[in-house]
Design a protein around this motif. Structure first.
Motif, PDB file in Angstrom:
ATOM      1  N   ASP A 121       0.784  -1.187  -0.024  1.00  0.00           N
ATOM      2  CA  ASP A 121       0.197   0.252  -0.186  1.00  0.00           C
ATOM      3  C   ASP A 121       0.761   1.278  -0.022  1.00  0.00           C
ATOM      4  O   ASP A 121       1.416   1.544   1.103  1.00  0.00           O
ATOM      5  N   ARG A 122       0.972   1.868  -1.263  1.00  0.00           N
ATOM      6  CA  ARG A 122       1.764   3.200  -1.268  1.00  0.00           C
ATOM      7  C   ARG A 122       1.460   3.902  -0.344  1.00  0.00           C
ATOM      8  O   ARG A 122       2.385   4.912   0.466  1.00  0.00           O
ATOM      9  N   THR A 123       0.218   4.521   0.112  1.00  0.00           N
ATOM     10  CA  THR A 123      -0.230   5.495   1.023  1.00  0.00           C
ATOM     11  C   THR A 123       0.289   5.241   2.398  1.00  0.00           C
ATOM     12  O   THR A 123       0.948   5.867   3.101  1.00  0.00           O
ATOM     13  N   ALA A 124       0.183   3.745   2.606  1.00  0.00           N
ATOM     14  CA  ALA A 124       0.949   3.231   4.069  1.00  0.00           C
ATOM     15  C   ALA A 124       2.256   3.446   4.019  1.00  0.00           C
ATOM     16  O   ALA A 124       2.774   3.910   5.148  1.00  0.00           O
ATOM     17  N   ALA A 125       2.857   3.166   2.990  1.00  0.00           N
ATOM     18  CA  ALA A 125       4.529   3.300   2.995  1.00  0.00           C
ATOM     19  C   ALA A 125       4.710   4.960   3.466  1.00  0.00           C
ATOM     20  O   ALA A 125       5.605   5.296   4.222  1.00  0.00           O
ATOM     21  N   LEU A 126       4.039   5.787   2.550  1.00  0.00           N
ATOM     22  CA  LEU A 126       4.234   7.054   2.561  1.00  0.00           C
ATOM     23  C   LEU A 126       3.947   7.633   4.197  1.00  0.00           C
ATOM     24  O   LEU A 126       4.761   8.605   4.491  1.00  0.00           O
ATOM     25  N   ASP A 127       2.911   7.113   4.490  1.00  0.00           N
ATOM     26  CA  ASP A 127       2.517   7.639   5.751  1.00  0.00           C
ATOM     27  C   ASP A 127       3.565   7.322   6.951  1.00  0.00           C
ATOM     28  O   ASP A 127       3.839   8.039   7.831  1.00  0.00           O
ATOM     29  N   HIS A 128       4.047   6.023   6.613  1.00  0.00           N
ATOM     30  CA  HIS A 128       5.255   5.837   7.632  1.00  0.00           C
ATOM     31  C   HIS A 128       6.385   6.531   7.383  1.00  0.00           C
ATOM     32  O   HIS A 128       6.981   7.044   8.396  1.00  0.00           O
ATOM     33  N   ALA A 129       6.794   6.786   6.172  1.00  0.00           N
ATOM     34  CA  ALA A 129       7.851   7.688   6.081  1.00  0.00           C
ATOM     35  C   ALA A 129       7.529   9.125   6.587  1.00  0.00           C
ATOM     36  O   ALA A 129       8.636   9.476   7.303  1.00  0.00           O
ATOM     37  N   ARG A 130       6.587   9.628   6.521  1.00  0.00           N
ATOM     38  CA  ARG A 130       6.143  10.955   6.952  1.00  0.00           C
ATOM     39  C   ARG A 130       6.340  10.875   8.382  1.00  0.00           C
ATOM     40  O   ARG A 130       6.772  11.828   9.096  1.00  0.00           O
ATOM     41  N   ALA A 131       5.786   9.836   9.207  1.00  0.00           N
ATOM     42  CA  ALA A 131       6.009   9.850  10.621  1.00  0.00           C
ATOM     43  C   ALA A 131       7.290   9.940  10.834  1.00  0.00           C
ATOM     44  O   ALA A 131       7.938  10.570  12.062  1.00  0.00           O
ATOM     45  N   CYS A 132       8.313   9.265  10.464  1.00  0.00           N
ATOM     46  CA  CYS A 132       9.575   9.177  10.482  1.00  0.00           C
ATOM     47  C   CYS A 132      10.527  10.436  10.328  1.00  0.00           C
ATOM     48  O   CYS A 132      11.151  10.847  11.239  1.00  0.00           O
ATOM     49  N   LEU A 133      10.155  10.941   9.225  1.00  0.00           N
ATOM     50  CA  LEU A 133      10.788  12.230   9.023  1.00  0.00           C
ATOM     51  C   LEU A 133      10.216  13.443   9.718  1.00  0.00           C
ATOM     52  O   LEU A 133      10.957  14.160   9.975  1.00  0.00           O
ATOM     53  N   ALA A 134       9.097  13.151  10.447  1.00  0.00           N
ATOM     54  CA  ALA A 134       8.774  14.242  11.327  1.00  0.00           C
ATOM     55  C   ALA A 134       9.603  14.457  12.549  1.00  0.00           C
ATOM     56  O   ALA A 134       9.614  15.279  13.394  1.00  0.00           O
ATOM     57  N   LYS A 135      10.327  13.198  12.742  1.00  0.00           N
ATOM     58  CA  LYS A 135      11.039  13.408  14.050  1.00  0.00           C
ATOM     59  C   LYS A 135      12.385  14.226  13.984  1.00  0.00           C
ATOM     60  O   LYS A 135      12.739  14.563  12.825  1.00  0.00           O
TER      61      LYS A 135
END
Ligand code: AMP
Ligand code: GLY
Length: 428
Positions: free
Chosen positions: A160-174
């Protein structure tokens, strides 16, 4: 010799158990330990937790220990081994500089690239735009990894590309958030622990871990729900090949950089149709694989870890292993790997059926105010079973799990099942 073990999980319980069986080890101290460890070793609290170097040195000096063994990655990345070594005490575990092999996936990729180690293609990204480009370049299934430490929960593998991107955004927000987007590696996974003394590498017996929470590898990733060893299905020569193509080149590269690697280099591999590929490095023993690997190791552990810590692995005789099979099943608290429920009474952990070929290692347990053993973490217990065949080892482990009572607990019922049936195959 006297040994101090840092940590409080089932991995540390297994380390303490093996150390206490070593005739050259006179005493084992654990900090902070847990109620299971307290049955075999003296436990000392650590005021500031496992990364409190001052408290660790205080315990080490008071007990005049000859060796400190650091279990978890967080204190290693924080520099606890540096503090112990600087105090003139031998330490099994890498310096902070060498622990970056686990502390930063981008750093690990860079070292692998320089050392020519086979691993998946990867893009290190600092913006969502870069992540989108990388996802499209590598295609599904998408593998998105938090660059930093995340207790085994930083990786999302999804179609799921959206789930992949959501996880990436959460990591990038740190703060200083970075993500590694990696090529999907298909094939059975192997954990190989390599003892290192800065120059030499001595591999242990490979094991397999079960990362997903549910049967059939369903549900989210966890720290690990069970493990077994040996791996009868592994290709002959796998261990020598991984030492020659992965562990030794990495140890050489770290020495060349002036940051030699001492301790255990945990090589997480996928056996793909194109050969073994590194999925990850950890800089400490894996949990729960350690429970099964040490269960089969006949060579006394204390002398081995001291040799690694002091640059003397070359003096160690070839390791001796039991011909038995070993299986461990993790008993987890309600709601793990989410926020686990704690405070439930745990019973049935002593005198389990099948003892001494089955036994219980403690992880998330404490003695509650009522004086009873209660759950205090996600992975509560790691139940080990040993037998002449994998089938026997599984039966022993699961019979012991069946005797344990913990309200709301869950465990996987299929640890090592496919291997027992001969269904694990290496592609190609
Ligand atoms: P790690 O934290 O890197 O160990 O990743 C946790 C788990 O995610 C691994 O044990 C694999 O099951 C899975 N995983 C990580 N990287 C990949 C990859 N490149 N391809 C397929 N699965 C992966
Ligand atoms: N069993 C996986 C780990 O220790 O990271």
């Amino acid at each position: 010799m006297k040994v101090l073990v840092i940590g409080s999980g089932a991995r540390e319980h297994a380390l303490v158990r093996s150390l206490s069986l070593d005739p050259t080890v006179d005493a084992v101290v654990a900090a902070p330990g847990n109620p299971g460890i307290a049955a075999v070793a003296l436990c000392e609290p650590l005021a500031g937790g496992v990364s409190d170097a001052e408290a660790i040195l205080d315990v080490a000096r008071r007990h005049e220990v000859d060796l400190v063994v650091v279990g978890p990655e967080v204190p290693l990345v924080a520099g606890v081994a540096d503090a112990v070594c600087n105090a003139g005490i031998a330490c099994f575990g890498p310096s902070a500089a060498a622990a970056r092999l686990e502390g930063s996936k981008a750093f690990a990729k860079e070292v692998m690239s320089v050392a020519g180690v086979p691993t998946g293609l990867a893009h290190v990204c600092t913006t969502a735009g870069e992540v989108e480009d990388a996802l499209d370049a590598l295609g599904a299934p998408y593998v998105v990894k938090d660059d930093g430490l995340a207790a085994g929960k930083g990786v999302v593998v999804t179609d799921d590309r959206t789930a992949a991107l959501d996880h990436a955004r959460a990591c990038l927000a740190k703060p200083d958030g970075r993500v590694v987007v990696e090529e999907f590696l298909d094939g059975p996974e192997v954990s190989l622990f390599c003892l290192c003394d800065g120059e030499m590498v001595v591999p242990l017996s490979p094991a397999q871990d079960f990362k997903r929470v549910g049967d059939g590898d369903s549900g989210p990733n966890t720290g690990g729900m069970g493990a077994y060893c040996p791996l009868d299905w592994a290709p002959p020569g796998l261990v020598d090949d991984v030492v020659a193509r992965v562990a030794q080149p990495v140890v050489d590269e770290m020495a060349h950089r002036g940051t030699p690697f001492t301790g255990v280099l945990y090589v997480g591999l996928a056996l793909t149709s194109r050969g073994p590929r590194v999925i990850e490095f950890n800089v400490r023993f894996g949990d729960p694989e350690t429970q099964v690997v040490l269960d089969r190791l006949l060579t006394p552990l204390g002398g081995l870890l001291l040799a690694a810590a002091t640059g003397h692995l070359g003096d160690v005789a070839p390791l001796r292993w039991s011909a038995d099979h070993s299986v461990t099943v993790v008993v987890a608290a309600a709601d793990y790997p989410g926020t686990p429920r704690t405070g439930d009474v745990v019973s049935g952990v002593e005198d389990v059926p099948g003892a001494p070929d089955a036994y219980v290692l403690h992880a998330g347990t404490v003695i509650g105010e009522n004086g009873l053993l209660v759950s205090a973490g996600g992975r509560v217990l790691s139940v080990v079973g040993r037998g002449a065949s994998l089938a026997q080892a599984r039966r022993k482990a699961y019979a012991a799990v069946g005797a344990i009572e913990l309200p709301g607990a869950h465990h996987r019922s299929d640890i090592a099942e496919r291997a027992e049936r001969g269904e694990v195959t290496v592609p190609g």
